[in-house]
Scaffold this motif. Sequence first.
Motif, mmCIF file in Angstrom:
data_model
loop_
_atom_site.group_PDB
_atom_site.id
_atom_site.type_symbol
_atom_site.label_atom_id
_atom_site.label_comp_id
_atom_site.label_asym_id
_atom_site.label_seq_id
_atom_site.Cartn_x
_atom_site.Cartn_y
_atom_site.Cartn_z
ATOM 1 N N ARG A 191 -52.149 -41.760 10.431
ATOM 2 C CA ARG A 191 -52.424 -40.315 10.468
ATOM 3 C C ARG A 191 -52.800 -39.860 11.863
ATOM 4 O O ARG A 191 -53.535 -40.538 12.558
ATOM 5 N N SER A 198 -55.984 -36.267 -1.749
ATOM 6 C CA SER A 198 -54.565 -36.234 -1.388
ATOM 7 C C SER A 198 -53.700 -36.869 -2.465
ATOM 8 O O SER A 198 -54.180 -37.666 -3.289
ATOM 9 N N ARG A 251 -50.846 -44.028 5.512
ATOM 10 C CA ARG A 251 -52.206 -43.496 5.695
ATOM 11 C C ARG A 251 -52.864 -44.031 6.961
ATOM 12 O O ARG A 251 -53.739 -43.383 7.531
HETATM 13 C C1 LIG Z 1 -53.946 -29.991 4.677
HETATM 14 C C2 LIG Z 1 -55.342 -29.477 4.978
HETATM 15 C C3 LIG Z 1 -55.923 -28.795 3.749
HETATM 16 C C4 LIG Z 1 -56.196 -30.703 5.326
HETATM 17 O O1 LIG Z 1 -57.459 -30.239 5.688
HETATM 18 P P1 LIG Z 1 -58.511 -31.250 6.330
HETATM 19 O O2 LIG Z 1 -59.794 -30.520 6.497
HETATM 20 O O3 LIG Z 1 -57.901 -31.951 7.496
HETATM 21 O O4 LIG Z 1 -58.658 -32.297 5.176
HETATM 22 P P2 LIG Z 1 -59.669 -33.504 5.051
HETATM 23 O O5 LIG Z 1 -59.966 -34.117 6.391
HETATM 24 O O6 LIG Z 1 -60.826 -33.095 4.187
HETATM 25 O O7 LIG Z 1 -58.791 -34.576 4.254
HETATM 26 C C5 LIG Z 1 -58.505 -34.378 2.872
HETATM 27 C C6 LIG Z 1 -57.406 -35.338 2.502
HETATM 28 O O8 LIG Z 1 -56.191 -34.897 3.091
HETATM 29 C C7 LIG Z 1 -55.607 -35.934 3.844
HETATM 30 N N1 LIG Z 1 -54.931 -35.335 4.973
HETATM 31 C C8 LIG Z 1 -55.357 -34.301 5.730
HETATM 32 N N2 LIG Z 1 -54.437 -34.028 6.687
HETATM 33 C C9 LIG Z 1 -53.422 -34.916 6.506
HETATM 34 C C10 LIG Z 1 -52.203 -35.156 7.174
HETATM 35 N N3 LIG Z 1 -51.815 -34.435 8.221
HETATM 36 N N4 LIG Z 1 -51.409 -36.126 6.731
HETATM 37 C C11 LIG Z 1 -51.746 -36.879 5.657
HETATM 38 N N5 LIG Z 1 -52.908 -36.707 4.985
HETATM 39 C C12 LIG Z 1 -53.723 -35.737 5.407
HETATM 40 C C13 LIG Z 1 -56.784 -36.816 4.248
HETATM 41 O O9 LIG Z 1 -56.365 -38.131 4.559
HETATM 42 C C14 LIG Z 1 -57.627 -36.757 3.009
HETATM 43 O O10 LIG Z 1 -57.061 -37.626 2.053
HETATM 44 P P3 LIG Z 1 -57.949 -38.466 0.999
HETATM 45 O O11 LIG Z 1 -58.814 -37.496 0.261
HETATM 46 O O12 LIG Z 1 -56.944 -39.122 0.150
HETATM 47 O O13 LIG Z 1 -58.726 -39.448 1.805
HETATM 48 C C15 LIG Z 1 -55.336 -28.484 6.178
HETATM 49 O O14 LIG Z 1 -54.958 -29.173 7.357
HETATM 50 C C16 LIG Z 1 -54.395 -27.322 5.938
HETATM 51 O O15 LIG Z 1 -54.748 -26.364 5.259
HETATM 52 N N6 LIG Z 1 -53.160 -27.389 6.515
HETATM 53 C C17 LIG Z 1 -52.170 -26.348 6.319
HETATM 54 C C18 LIG Z 1 -51.430 -26.561 5.012
HETATM 55 C C19 LIG Z 1 -50.152 -25.748 4.950
HETATM 56 O O16 LIG Z 1 -50.151 -24.619 5.353
HETATM 57 N N7 LIG Z 1 -49.070 -26.383 4.453
HETATM 58 C C20 LIG Z 1 -47.787 -25.761 4.416
HETATM 59 C C21 LIG Z 1 -47.604 -24.809 3.276
HETATM 60 S S1 LIG Z 1 -47.998 -25.500 1.694
#
Ligand SMILES: CC(C)(COP(=O)(O)OP(=O)(O)OC[C@H]1O[C@@H](n2cnc3c(N)ncnc32)[C@H](O)[C@@H]1OP(=O)(O)O)[C@@H](O)C(=O)NCCC(=O)NCCS
Length: 151
Positions: free
Chosen positions: A151, A89, A148
Motif C-alpha cells: 500500500r 476493507s 496489502r
Molecule cells: C478510501 C478512503 C475512505 C480511505 O480512508 P483512510 O482514512 O485512508 O482509511 P483508513 O486508513 O482508516 O483505512 C481503512 C481501511 O482501508 C484500507 N485502505 C485505505 N486506503 C487504501 C488504499 N489506497 N488501498 C488499499 N486499501 C486501502 C486500509 O488498509 C484499511 O483496511 P483494513 O481496515 O482492512 O485494515 C479514503 O481515502 C477516501 O475516501 N478515498 C476516496 C474514495 C473515492 O472517492 N473512491 C472513488 C469513488 S467510489
Amino acid sequence: MSTQEKKEIREILISRIIKSEDLNHHGTLFAGRMAEWLVEACLISTIDLLRKPEDIVCARIHGMNFHKSSTTGDIIEIKSRIAHLGEKSLTVDAKVFVNGKDDTPSVTGMVTFVTVDKKGIPYAHGMTLSPGYIEENRLIYLAALEARKHR
Ligand SMILES: CC(C)(COP(=O)(O)OP(=O)(O)OC[C@H]1O[C@@H](n2cnc3c(N)ncnc32)[C@H](O)[C@@H]1OP(=O)(O)O)[C@@H](O)C(=O)NCCC(=O)NCCS
C-alpha cells in the motif's frame, strides 16, 4: 461464530457483448471500458455481501493485467469473488473469460473497497472469512494479502 459464517459468499458472474463503441483505436476492447466493467463486477460482490451500496467506496484498483485482447462480437464473462476482508476493507478478485474459454483468463485484477459512514469516515464492516472459505480460495486470498503489503 462470525457474521460471515452465517452468510454464503457467492461468485458473481456478469456477461457482456463487446460492441463497436467499446473498442479502442486498434479495434480491440478499450482498457478503460474493461476497467469500468471489472470494477463494477467487484463492487457488486461487495454489495452482494454487505447490502449497503451507499457505504462502499473504491480505495484502489490494483493488479490489473491484460493477457489477451478481445474484439467486437466477443462475449466476455467477468467472474468476481471476495478475496480478503480486512477490518474496514474488502478486496475482490476478478477474472475475465472470452467466448466460454474458461481455462486462461484474458484479464485479471483486484479492487479494494472501504466501508464509510455518511461523512466518509471508514468504519468496521464486521465481516470475516471462514477458514473453509479461505482454504477454498487460497490463491486469491494470498494475492490479496500480498497486495496489502504494498500500500
Ligand atoms: C478510501 C478512503 C475512505 C480511505 O480512508 P483512510 O482514512 O485512508 O482509511 P483508513 O486508513 O482508516 O483505512 C481503512 C481501511 O482501508 C484500507 N485502505 C485505505 N486506503 C487504501 C488504499 N489506497 N488501498 C488499499 N486499501 C486501502 C486500509 O488498509 C484499511 O483496511 P483494513 O481496515 O482492512 O485494515 C479514503 O481515502 C477516501 O475516501 N478515498 C476516496 C474514495 C473515492 O472517492 N473512491 C472513488 C469513488 S467510489
